[in-house]
Design an enzyme around this catalytic site. Structure first.
Site, PDB file in Angstrom:
ATOM      1  N   GLY A 170       3.507 -29.198 -60.910  1.00 38.25           N
ATOM      2  CA  GLY A 170       4.338 -28.936 -59.723  1.00 38.25           C
ATOM      3  C   GLY A 170       3.230 -29.479 -58.524  1.00 38.25           C
ATOM      4  N   ASN A 171       3.817 -29.154 -57.295  1.00 37.45           N
ATOM      5  CA  ASN A 171       2.941 -29.092 -56.132  1.00 37.45           C
ATOM      6  C   ASN A 171       3.307 -28.133 -55.173  1.00 37.45           C
ATOM      7  OD1 ASN A 171       5.006 -30.068 -54.277  1.00 37.45           O
ATOM      8  ND2 ASN A 171       5.533 -31.686 -55.604  1.00 37.45           N
ATOM      9  N   ARG A 172       2.590 -28.159 -54.035  1.00 40.01           N
ATOM     10  CA  ARG A 172       2.189 -27.012 -52.910  1.00 40.01           C
ATOM     11  C   ARG A 172       3.586 -26.927 -51.916  1.00 40.01           C
ATOM     12  NH1 ARG A 172      -2.724 -24.835 -53.920  1.00 40.01           N
ATOM     13  NH2 ARG A 172      -4.110 -26.299 -54.789  1.00 40.01           N
TER      14      ARG A 172
END
Ligand code: PMT
Length: 463
Positions: free
Chosen positions: A231-233
């Site tokens: 995933g990412n932030r």
């Protein structure tokens, strides 16, 4: 020239500070300019100044208590005033009131109206300098700024206590100038006379009425097994700020919402409730692609602020991938996925030692480029297509390459995600806008709400 103040409802909230007496001058000058003024006071403010003075000057009842006689029989006065306000001015604002506003508390007419209103909020603090510089107060101010509140002062100087330092209430003229500026910007944004537009506006003052807007927000999650993902932030703040601004301008908005911060999502949904945006929640890039391609070409505007994973694991393990020791076999239970064979492998090693898990990744479709190509093939200028670019260095040249690579783009908004206060998760962003004709426009650091407003102005220019 049009008197910007004429008939506008300016709600003034007075809180407990020795500078409360200076609000008398502010109210008098607002009335002189032609505004309709309603005053709200906290109990602490009444210790410094009488509501009678303000009632006489504003020529209207002063709300001092949510259950006071003035509001009896009209228990929603504070709600009504908040909804109808063209501007909400909290002057003077005590440390206590700033704290309440920053934390969403609502137990007096001023803090309650703050939560109700969608008008510009102008705050003029006044307090002792030790209070003002305390990190807790500064954090509350930063939070309110990030929510779009406009601060006037405080000034440095001699305080009521006799000490010198920051905390002095600003001059009336300075507060009036900030209110006037806010009214003008609001009027420009709305493309008509300012009143009190909640998110969603009204058809009469909504420049985007009848227009369809799709915004992608948040990140994607590419699952590896039932418990793990890539995933990412992305918090969703940037995309949802754009969606909220489009709603405010009266558009019919669809939000394709990837993974977002729950509090950010709740705040957006609470503010947008009346405008009923369509919200489609997705997790993987391929799901996002499907939703965007289903309705993207029917839109007037598509803004792709989501951080989409460029890669996904080649295969998905239906069972949780286990730790593997050499000599005990792979044990990964890999299956499903793209049907292209196992993507995870165990990479040799000494017996008895934890082995390295190798995860093979395959590229995800580029959603923005896919939609852009379809737009170009159709040969229509619609939808106006806006991309975001997350860069970590050499911002302009990399963003230029992206603009050239993605067909049909009308604007590309690039942010340096390594710069403090910019990119993922922050309430602010420093962006550079790239135009297809080669122009490059760096914008200063501002709140994501402000970026959204300026971006919507650029989009509106293209209608
Ligand atoms: O959500 P926040 O915490 O507020 O953070 C905001 C943000 C940093 C996520 C936002 O400002 C931002 O930069 N969004 C774009 C992130 C990104 O994916 O950048 P990119 O340079 O990898 O992609 C360029 C564009 O192509 C983007 O519009 C992206 O949505 C799109 N894209 C990317 C990859 C892919 N497979 N498909 C796409 O459509």
């Amino acid at each position: 020239m049009l008197n910007i103040w004429e008939g506008k409802l300016i709600v003034v909230g007075i809180t407990g500070s020795i500078a409360a007496y200076k609000a008398v001058d502010l109210v008098r000058r607002l009335v002189e300019r032609g505004a309709r003024v309603r005053v709200l006071m906290t109990a602490a403010a009444e210790r410094f100044i009488s509501p009678v003075t303000l009632r006489e000057l504003s020529r209207a009842p002063v709300v001092t208590d949510l259950f006071a006689p003035e509001t009896a029989g009209d228990v929603i006065t504070h709600v009504q005033l908040g909804l109808e306000a063209a501007a909400f001015v909290v002057a003077p604002a005590s440390a206590d009131m700033i704290g309440k506003m920053a934390n969403g508390l609502a137990d007096d007419p001023v803090s309650t109206t703050y939560l109700v209103t969608r008008a510009p909020v102008i705050i003029a603090p006044a307090m002792n300098s030790n209070m003002y510089t305390h990190p807790a107060v500064q954090a509350n101010i930063a939070r309110l700024r990030s929510l779009g509140c406009i601060f006037v002062g405080p000034e440095e100087g001699r305080l009521a206590s006799g000490h010198r330092g920051p905390g002095r209430f600003s001059e009336t003229e300075k507060i009036l100038a900030a209110v006037e500026q806010a009214l003008r910007e609001r009027e420009e944004r709305r493309g008509g006379p300012a009143g009190g537009a909640p998110v969603g506006g009204t058809a009469a003052v909504a420049p985007w009425a009848g227009r369809k807007v799709l915004v992608t927000a948040g990140g994607t999650r590419e699952p590896l097994d039932p418990v793990r993902f890539i995933g990412n932030r992305s918090s969703g703040k940037m995309g949802l700020a754009v969606a909220a601004e489009a709603l405010r301008r009266g558009a019919q908005v669809t939000v394709v919402m990837g993974t977002v911060d729950e509090a950010v999502k709740e705040r957006f949904l609470a503010a947008a409730r009346a405008a009923s945006p369509a919200v489609v929640e997705v997790e993987r890039a391929q799901e996002m692609l499907r939703v965007v391609m289903d309705s993207g070409l029917d839109q007037d505007v598509v803004v792709m602020a989501a951080a989409v994973a460029d890669f996904r694991p080649k295969t998905y393990s239906v069972e949780k991938i286990k730790r593997v020791r050499s000599g005990s076999g792979t044990g990964g239970g890999v299956s499903g996925g793209d049907g292209a064979g196992s993507g995870h492998g165990v990479d040799g090693g000494d017996p008895g030692r934890q082995e390295t898990l190798v995860v093979e990744l395959v590229p995800n479709p580029d959603i923005l480029a896919t939609l852009g190509r379809a737009k170009v093939e159709r040969g229509m200028p619609k939808p106006i297509l806006v991309g975001f670019a997350a860069e970590s260095g050499d911002l302009v040249s990399r963003a230029r390459e992206k603009l050239a690579r993605k067909p049909g783009l009308d604007l590309l908004v690039a942010n340096d995600v390594r710069q403090p206060g910019s990119g993922f998760g922050s309430d602010t962003n420093a962006v550079t806008v790239l135009y297809p004709d080669g122009r490059v426009e760096p914008w200063p650091l501002m709140t994501k709400d402000e970026v959204a407003r300026k971006l919507c102005d650029l989009i509106q220019d293209r209608f």
